[in-house]
Scaffold this active site. Sequence first.
Site, PDB file in Angstrom:
ATOM      1  N   ASN A  27       9.375  -2.861  -2.750  1.00 53.74           N
ATOM      2  CA  ASN A  27       8.638  -1.814  -1.974  1.00 53.74           C
ATOM      3  C   ASN A  27       7.198  -2.092  -1.668  1.00 53.74           C
ATOM      4  O   ASN A  27       6.606  -1.522  -1.030  1.00 53.74           O
ATOM      5  CB  ASN A  27       8.970  -0.490  -2.412  1.00 53.74           C
ATOM      6  N   ASP A  39       1.064  -5.822 -12.074  1.00 55.14           N
ATOM      7  CA  ASP A  39       0.635  -6.265 -10.536  1.00 55.14           C
ATOM      8  C   ASP A  39       1.540  -7.359 -10.255  1.00 55.14           C
ATOM      9  O   ASP A  39       1.630  -8.360 -10.689  1.00 55.14           O
ATOM     10  CB  ASP A  39      -0.782  -6.987 -11.158  1.00 55.14           C
ATOM     11  N   VAL A  40       2.275  -7.059  -8.796  1.00 52.93           N
ATOM     12  CA  VAL A  40       3.205  -7.888  -8.573  1.00 52.93           C
ATOM     13  C   VAL A  40       2.902  -9.181  -7.919  1.00 52.93           C
ATOM     14  O   VAL A  40       3.654 -10.191  -7.953  1.00 52.93           O
ATOM     15  CB  VAL A  40       4.124  -7.130  -7.412  1.00 52.93           C
ATOM     16  N   LYS A  48       5.112  -8.787   7.376  1.00 52.38           N
ATOM     17  CA  LYS A  48       6.298  -8.092   7.652  1.00 52.38           C
ATOM     18  C   LYS A  48       7.294  -8.929   8.248  1.00 52.38           C
ATOM     19  O   LYS A  48       8.497  -8.934   8.085  1.00 52.38           O
ATOM     20  CB  LYS A  48       6.204  -6.799   8.267  1.00 52.38           C
ATOM     21  N   TYR A  83      -0.948  -7.700   8.633  1.00 46.90           N
ATOM     22  CA  TYR A  83       0.351  -6.729   8.095  1.00 46.90           C
ATOM     23  C   TYR A  83       1.624  -7.294   9.160  1.00 46.90           C
ATOM     24  O   TYR A  83       2.559  -7.454   8.625  1.00 46.90           O
ATOM     25  CB  TYR A  83      -0.065  -5.453   8.696  1.00 46.90           C
TER      26      TYR A  83
END
Length: 245
Positions: free
Chosen positions: A82, A55-56, A154, A150
């Site tokens: 990613n 789990d990043v 980003k 989101y």
Amino acid sequence: MTNTILITGAGSGIGRATARRFLDAGWRVALTGRREDALYETAAGHAAALIVPCDVTDEAAVDALYARIAEEWDRLDVLFNNAGTNVAGRPIDEIPVADWRQVCDVNITGMFLAARGAFGMMRRQDPQGGRIINNGSISAHVPRPGSAPYTMSKHAVTGLTRTLSLDGRAFDIACGQIDIGNALTDMAEAMTRGVPQADGSMAVEAVMDVSCVADAVLHMASLPPEANVAFMTVMATKMPFIGRR
């Protein structure tokens, strides 16, 4: 010596397609994500695949991930940073704070932790250096309606890319970003049925095969150390980005 790459979010979508493209190209590929069964499905028994569930968003788990890569390979040439997530689109006052935190945890903290681990490993290994490729988005440039979490995340990825590109120079660590528009994955399948537009209408949008993204990442990763793609936009030709309204 065979090149090595770590791909986060390798259990589905862009991560899966990219992992398989690199395996086909003869790279050793570390695949990570939360679902171990999905990672094994991506690897499809390939001898050059290293499966490391992680789990990043978990700092200790990310540290263990890089320790495992160091143990197995002793070096890392490329990180494809990613892993990402999204939530349903809605006006900002209707977005639960829990949804905001979920997106930030994966798209910002997860990106930071994965990049931090790769940077440290690349800085310490001999020979020193490597390459980090961050998965941005068309939303790093322009938003979709109701996409505050989101889109903000980003834009943060772009800040990370620029900072790593600068800080990595002293250690021969290059950093670039791929901004993707309408690659046909499960996440983008809604585009084929109609999605909200800036003028309030609903419209079907053009999509492209996800293999186009995998090929682009392989190109970025295969450049010699003295060359770097700082930013690349890969998108469906007729999607409403240029001239988005």
